[in-house]
Design a protein around this motif. Structure first.
Motif, PDB file in Angstrom:
ATOM      1  N   UNK A 156      45.974   6.118  16.972  1.00 46.19           N
ATOM      2  CA  UNK A 156      45.387   5.497  18.154  1.00 46.19           C
ATOM      3  C   UNK A 156      46.349   4.463  18.701  1.00 46.19           C
ATOM      4  N   UNK A 157      46.149   4.080  19.949  1.00 45.33           N
ATOM      5  CA  UNK A 157      46.924   3.025  20.580  1.00 45.33           C
ATOM      6  C   UNK A 157      46.216   1.690  20.400  1.00 45.33           C
ATOM      7  N   UNK A 158      46.972   0.663  20.126  1.00 44.06           N
ATOM      8  CA  UNK A 158      46.376  -0.656  19.960  1.00 44.06           C
ATOM      9  C   UNK A 158      45.658  -1.096  21.221  1.00 44.06           C
ATOM     10  N   UNK A 159      46.134  -0.636  22.372  1.00 40.44           N
ATOM     11  CA  UNK A 159      45.557  -1.036  23.655  1.00 40.44           C
ATOM     12  C   UNK A 159      44.366  -0.176  24.055  1.00 40.44           C
ATOM     13  N   UNK A 160      44.033   0.847  23.212  1.00 38.75           N
ATOM     14  CA  UNK A 160      42.953   1.760  23.575  1.00 38.75           C
ATOM     15  C   UNK A 160      41.611   1.068  23.537  1.00 38.75           C
ATOM     16  N   UNK A 161      40.647   1.636  24.238  1.00 40.06           N
ATOM     17  CA  UNK A 161      39.309   1.070  24.260  1.00 40.06           C
ATOM     18  C   UNK A 161      38.578   1.322  22.958  1.00 40.06           C
ATOM     19  N   UNK A 162      37.295   1.007  22.960  1.00 41.48           N
ATOM     20  CA  UNK A 162      36.489   1.153  21.769  1.00 41.48           C
ATOM     21  C   UNK A 162      36.042   2.582  21.577  1.00 41.48           C
ATOM     22  N   UNK A 163      35.006   2.740  20.778  1.00 38.74           N
ATOM     23  CA  UNK A 163      34.520   4.079  20.493  1.00 38.74           C
ATOM     24  C   UNK A 163      34.420   4.307  19.006  1.00 38.74           C
ATOM     25  N   UNK A 164      33.388   4.987  18.583  1.00 39.50           N
ATOM     26  CA  UNK A 164      33.149   5.248  17.172  1.00 39.50           C
ATOM     27  C   UNK A 164      34.034   6.384  16.693  1.00 39.50           C
ATOM     28  N   UNK A 165      34.867   6.113  15.682  1.00 38.70           N
ATOM     29  CA  UNK A 165      35.756   7.134  15.138  1.00 38.70           C
ATOM     30  C   UNK A 165      35.146   7.821  13.921  1.00 38.70           C
ATOM     31  N   UNK A 166      33.916   7.448  13.565  1.00 40.79           N
ATOM     32  CA  UNK A 166      33.258   8.083  12.432  1.00 40.79           C
ATOM     33  C   UNK A 166      33.085   9.582  12.589  1.00 40.79           C
ATOM     34  N   UNK A 167      32.674  10.085  13.777  1.00 37.52           N
ATOM     35  CA  UNK A 167      32.503  11.535  13.934  1.00 37.52           C
ATOM     36  C   UNK A 167      33.775  12.339  13.706  1.00 37.52           C
ATOM     37  N   UNK A 168      34.915  11.820  14.146  1.00 30.68           N
ATOM     38  CA  UNK A 168      36.152  12.584  13.937  1.00 30.68           C
ATOM     39  C   UNK A 168      36.513  12.596  12.457  1.00 30.68           C
ATOM     40  N   UNK A 172      36.982  16.035  10.209  1.00 37.80           N
ATOM     41  CA  UNK A 172      38.183  16.306   9.413  1.00 37.80           C
ATOM     42  C   UNK A 172      37.836  16.454   7.943  1.00 37.80           C
ATOM     43  N   UNK A 173      36.881  15.680   7.447  1.00 31.51           N
ATOM     44  CA  UNK A 173      36.466  15.833   6.048  1.00 31.51           C
ATOM     45  C   UNK A 173      36.002  17.256   5.764  1.00 31.51           C
ATOM     46  N   UNK A 174      35.383  17.890   6.748  1.00 27.74           N
ATOM     47  CA  UNK A 174      34.818  19.225   6.547  1.00 27.74           C
ATOM     48  C   UNK A 174      35.791  20.339   6.898  1.00 27.74           C
ATOM     49  N   UNK A 175      36.592  20.138   7.959  1.00 23.32           N
ATOM     50  CA  UNK A 175      37.417  21.229   8.469  1.00 23.32           C
ATOM     51  C   UNK A 175      38.915  20.910   8.468  1.00 23.32           C
ATOM     52  N   UNK A 176      39.282  19.767   7.927  1.00 19.73           N
ATOM     53  CA  UNK A 176      40.674  19.323   8.022  1.00 19.73           C
ATOM     54  C   UNK A 176      41.686  20.254   7.395  1.00 19.73           C
ATOM     55  N   UNK A 177      41.289  21.016   6.384  1.00 16.33           N
ATOM     56  CA  UNK A 177      42.239  21.909   5.720  1.00 16.33           C
ATOM     57  C   UNK A 177      42.812  22.942   6.685  1.00 16.33           C
ATOM     58  N   UNK A 178      42.090  23.246   7.761  1.00 15.76           N
ATOM     59  CA  UNK A 178      42.562  24.230   8.730  1.00 15.76           C
ATOM     60  C   UNK A 178      43.030  23.612  10.045  1.00 15.76           C
ATOM     61  N   UNK A 179      42.900  22.312  10.201  1.00 16.18           N
ATOM     62  CA  UNK A 179      43.263  21.659  11.463  1.00 16.18           C
ATOM     63  C   UNK A 179      44.767  21.430  11.536  1.00 16.18           C
ATOM     64  N   UNK A 180      45.387  21.868  12.625  1.00 23.96           N
ATOM     65  CA  UNK A 180      46.794  21.565  12.879  1.00 23.96           C
ATOM     66  C   UNK A 180      46.933  20.386  13.839  1.00 23.96           C
ATOM     67  N   UNK A 181      46.010  20.303  14.795  1.00 24.86           N
ATOM     68  CA  UNK A 181      46.039  19.171  15.725  1.00 24.86           C
ATOM     69  C   UNK A 181      44.685  19.052  16.417  1.00 24.86           C
ATOM     70  N   UNK A 182      44.204  17.826  16.505  1.00 24.59           N
ATOM     71  CA  UNK A 182      43.003  17.508  17.275  1.00 24.59           C
ATOM     72  C   UNK A 182      43.358  16.348  18.185  1.00 24.59           C
ATOM     73  N   UNK A 183      43.211  16.560  19.476  1.00 28.04           N
ATOM     74  CA  UNK A 183      43.637  15.565  20.453  1.00 28.04           C
ATOM     75  C   UNK A 183      42.505  15.282  21.421  1.00 28.04           C
ATOM     76  N   UNK A 184      42.185  14.006  21.596  1.00 25.51           N
ATOM     77  CA  UNK A 184      41.222  13.570  22.606  1.00 25.51           C
ATOM     78  C   UNK A 184      41.953  12.655  23.574  1.00 25.51           C
ATOM     79  N   UNK A 185      41.868  12.956  24.862  1.00 24.91           N
ATOM     80  CA  UNK A 185      42.623  12.201  25.845  1.00 24.91           C
ATOM     81  C   UNK A 185      41.844  12.111  27.145  1.00 24.91           C
ATOM     82  N   UNK A 186      42.302  11.267  28.042  1.00 26.78           N
ATOM     83  CA  UNK A 186      41.581  11.017  29.282  1.00 26.78           C
ATOM     84  C   UNK A 186      42.089  11.871  30.439  1.00 26.78           C
ATOM     85  N   UNK A 187      43.061  12.713  30.197  1.00 28.36           N
ATOM     86  CA  UNK A 187      43.516  13.666  31.213  1.00 28.36           C
ATOM     87  C   UNK A 187      43.079  15.066  30.776  1.00 28.36           C
TER      88      UNK A 187
END
Length: 227
Positions: A156-168, A172-187
Motif C-alpha cells: 500500500x501507499x503511505x498516502x493512501x486513504x483508509x479502508x478495511x484490509x481484513x477482507x483481502x 489470501x488465507x483461503x486462495x493465496x496458494x493460487x494467486x499470482x496478483x491481486x490489484x485494487x486501484x482507482x482507475x
C-alpha cells in the motif's frame, strides 16, 4: 522390384520417427487442452450466475487456447466483469515442458469495474520477485509491504486513504496458494486478479467468486467517489 529394396537410412528413419512423435504429441496435447477447456468453462459457468447480468462467451483463437466471458449489467458492487482463462501450450510438448519447468499453469484473469471508486489502492504479489520491484519503482516511492500467506505481500501507499484490509487478508488465507496478483486501484479496471487454475478448482467457482465479492461486501469498498 521389392518395396523393401531401398529402406530408409538411419537419418531419414530418425527424422520420420521425430515427425510422427511430434504429430502424435500435438494431437494428444490438443485433445487434453480441449478437455481442460471444457472443464474450466463448465466450472466457471456454474459460478458466474452470482454476478447476474448478461454473459457473452468467446474462444481465444481456438478452444485449445482458452476462452473469455464478458458479463454486463452485473449486480453491485460490480458494474462489469470479464473472466479470461489461458491454457498451457500442451500441443507442443517441448514448449509445454518449458512452461512447466518455469512453474507456469493454466491461468485465470478476472477484471472488474466497481460501481464506485474503492477507498484505497493496494497490490498483492509475491514478496520476492521482479513484479514487486517494478511496482516499487513505478511511482518513485516504494510501497509499504506486509507479509501475507503463501509467500505473498500486501503493498500500500503511505498516502493512501483508509479502508478495511481484513477482507483481502481473508481471501489470501483461503486462495493465496493460487494467486499470482491481486490489484485494487482507482482507475479502470478497478480490480485485477491473476490466479493459477490449480487448487482453486477443487472448490466450486461460485465459492471463490463470492469470496472475491466479499472484498467489497461492507459497502465501503466503493465509498469515496462515484465511478
Amino acid at each position: 522390384m521389392s518395396i523393401f529394396a531401398n529402406p530408409l537410412g538411419p537419418i531419414e528413419g530418425a527424422l520420420w520417427a521425430v515427425l510422427i512423435l511430434l504429430v502424435a504429441s500435438y494431437l494428444v496435447g490438443a485433445w487434453l487442452n480441449r478437455q481442460r477447456s471444457k472443464a474450466i468453462g463448465q466450472w466457471l459457468q456454474a459460478g458466474i450466475g452470482l454476478f447476474g447480468g448478461r454473459a457473452a462467451w468467446r474462444w481465444l483463437k481456438s478452444m485449445s487456447a482458452g476462452a473469455e466471458v464478458t458479463i454486463a449489467e452485473t449486480r453491485p458492487p460490480f458494474k462489469g466483469v470479464q473472466l479470461t482463462y489461458f491454457l498451457l501450450t500442451r500441443e507442443l510438448a517441448p514448449l509445454w515442458m518449458i512452461e512447466l519447468l518455469r512453474k507456469k499453469r493454466d491461468l485465470l484473469l478476472i477484471k472488474a469495474d466497481l460501481r464506485s471508486l474503492p477507498p484505497r489502492e493496494y497490490e498483492v504479489v509475491p514478496l520476492t520477485g521482479r513484479l514487486r520491484a517494478r511496482l516499487d519503482s513505478a511511482e518513485g516511492q516504494p510501497l509499504e509491504w506486509q507479509p501475507l500467506a503463501a509467500g505473498l505481500g500486501l503493498g500500500t501507499r503511505a498516502s493512501a486513504g483508509g479502508g478495511d484490509l481484513g477482507p483481502v487478508r481473508a481471501f489470501i488465507d483461503k486462495y493465496g496458494v493460487d494467486v499470482e496478483r491481486l490489484s485494487l486501484r482507482r482507475r479502470s479496471p478497478h480490480l485485477i486478479l491473476y490466479m493459477r487454475l490449480g487448487q482453486v478448482m477443487d472448490r466450486p467457482a461460485e465459492e471463490m467468486l463470492r469470496a472475491l465479492q466479499k472484498l467489497f461486501a461492507d459497502g465501503r469498498g466503493d465509498g469515496r467517489g462515484r465511478g
